[in-house]
Scaffold this motif. Structure first.
Motif, mmCIF file in Angstrom:
data_model
loop_
_atom_site.group_PDB
_atom_site.id
_atom_site.type_symbol
_atom_site.label_atom_id
_atom_site.label_comp_id
_atom_site.label_asym_id
_atom_site.label_seq_id
_atom_site.Cartn_x
_atom_site.Cartn_y
_atom_site.Cartn_z
ATOM 1 N N ALA A 288 -15.564 -57.599 -36.009
ATOM 2 C CA ALA A 288 -15.199 -57.093 -37.332
ATOM 3 C C ALA A 288 -13.681 -56.907 -37.453
ATOM 4 O O ALA A 288 -13.085 -57.209 -38.497
ATOM 5 C CB ALA A 288 -15.909 -55.764 -37.593
ATOM 6 N N LEU B 39 -15.569 -51.188 -40.938
ATOM 7 C CA LEU B 39 -14.677 -50.425 -40.061
ATOM 8 C C LEU B 39 -14.184 -49.165 -40.766
ATOM 9 O O LEU B 39 -14.009 -49.149 -41.995
ATOM 10 C CB LEU B 39 -13.470 -51.271 -39.649
ATOM 11 C CG LEU B 39 -13.767 -52.529 -38.829
ATOM 12 C CD1 LEU B 39 -12.535 -53.429 -38.763
ATOM 13 C CD2 LEU B 39 -14.226 -52.150 -37.422
ATOM 14 N N HIS C 155 -16.847 -48.664 -35.890
ATOM 15 C CA HIS C 155 -17.593 -49.735 -36.556
ATOM 16 C C HIS C 155 -18.951 -49.180 -36.967
ATOM 17 O O HIS C 155 -19.461 -48.241 -36.340
ATOM 18 C CB HIS C 155 -17.760 -50.926 -35.605
ATOM 19 C CG HIS C 155 -18.437 -52.097 -36.237
ATOM 20 N ND1 HIS C 155 -19.726 -52.471 -35.910
ATOM 21 C CD2 HIS C 155 -18.011 -52.971 -37.182
ATOM 22 C CE1 HIS C 155 -20.064 -53.535 -36.624
ATOM 23 N NE2 HIS C 155 -19.040 -53.860 -37.404
ATOM 24 N N GLU D 186 -19.227 -55.913 -31.396
ATOM 25 C CA GLU D 186 -19.344 -55.948 -32.854
ATOM 26 C C GLU D 186 -18.053 -55.434 -33.506
ATOM 27 O O GLU D 186 -17.602 -55.959 -34.518
ATOM 28 C CB GLU D 186 -20.555 -55.151 -33.321
ATOM 29 C CG GLU D 186 -21.882 -55.795 -32.945
ATOM 30 C CD GLU D 186 -23.060 -55.097 -33.588
ATOM 31 O OE1 GLU D 186 -23.082 -54.987 -34.830
ATOM 32 O OE2 GLU D 186 -23.950 -54.634 -32.842
ATOM 33 N N LEU D 187 -17.506 -54.402 -32.918
ATOM 34 C CA LEU D 187 -16.236 -53.870 -33.420
ATOM 35 C C LEU D 187 -15.145 -54.930 -33.327
ATOM 36 O O LEU D 187 -14.382 -55.141 -34.277
ATOM 37 C CB LEU D 187 -15.853 -52.620 -32.622
ATOM 38 C CG LEU D 187 -14.585 -51.864 -33.068
ATOM 39 C CD1 LEU D 187 -14.685 -50.393 -32.689
ATOM 40 C CD2 LEU D 187 -13.314 -52.429 -32.462
#
Length: 198
Positions: free
Chosen positions: A13, A56, A77, A9-10
């Motif tokens: 993003a 973030l 994140h 997910e980080l």
């Protein structure tokens, strides 16, 4: 680099954020190098809104030990995923100003790297105590006496009853052919005056 067990997910993003980011403007002047660079505030102003819009955030933790400044930059994140890295730099001036300058440099450099943006880095030298390089003027070699002038000197020295080696040593030149051309006239006058004195 350290990271959480998952960073999917980080990573998603960050990829989106980097697509929206532009390079930091070179709004600060470095008087030593007569150039502009993006300072820490400019990089923060560039990165924060875009990172925030993409869930973030960044935290930077400085430390100092044995003349070395280190800054750990943690990119987080909203999912709880994170990654971090540490940058270190020597401190040339062991006082609060020197440490502060090195911390600021490390924070700026590390944040720009994490965000994937470019910056002009002309103030790095001041952070580690390097003076700007100055071009040394090249010395122009002075013309030496001609072969004919050397013969005139040699004859004058003989007429004056002087030793060529001693005369050269007295004016600190290895030999007559090393005499700068501009000193030929003065040398001849001196040698002739010694001849008259004798």
């Amino acid at each position: 680099m350290n990271k959480s067990e998952q960073i999917n997910e980080l990573a998603t993003a960050l990829a989106k954020a980097q697509g929206e980011l532009e390079n930091a403007a070179k709004s600060s002047d470095n008087p030593h190098f007569k150039s502009k660079y993006a300072d820490l505030a400019e990089i923060l102003n560039t990165v924060r809104p875009v990172f925030s819009a993409n869930g973030l955030s960044v935290s930077q933790c400085p430390s100092f030990e044995a003349g070395i400044v280190s800054v750990e930059t943690v990119l987080m994140h909203r999912s709880g995923q994170w990654m971090s890295s540490v940058i270190s730099a020597p401190v040339s001036k062991q006082d609060a100003q020197g440490v502060g300058s090195a911390i600021t440099y490390c924070r700026r450099y590390s944040l720009a790297a994490v965000a994937g943006i470019a910056q002009e880095d002309d103030d790095a030298n001041s952070a580690v105590g390097h003076a700007p390089r100055r071009q040394e003027p090249q010395a122009v070699p002075k013309p030496k006496v001609t072969t004919q002038q050397v013969e005139h000197l040699r004859q004058a020295i003989t007429v004056a009853g002087m030793s060529e080696a001693e005369w050269c040593a007295s004016i600190k030149i290895p030999g007559l052919d090393s005499l700068p051309a501009e000193k030929f006239g003065g040398a001849m006058d001196y040698i002739k005056s010694q001849a008259h004195a004798a």
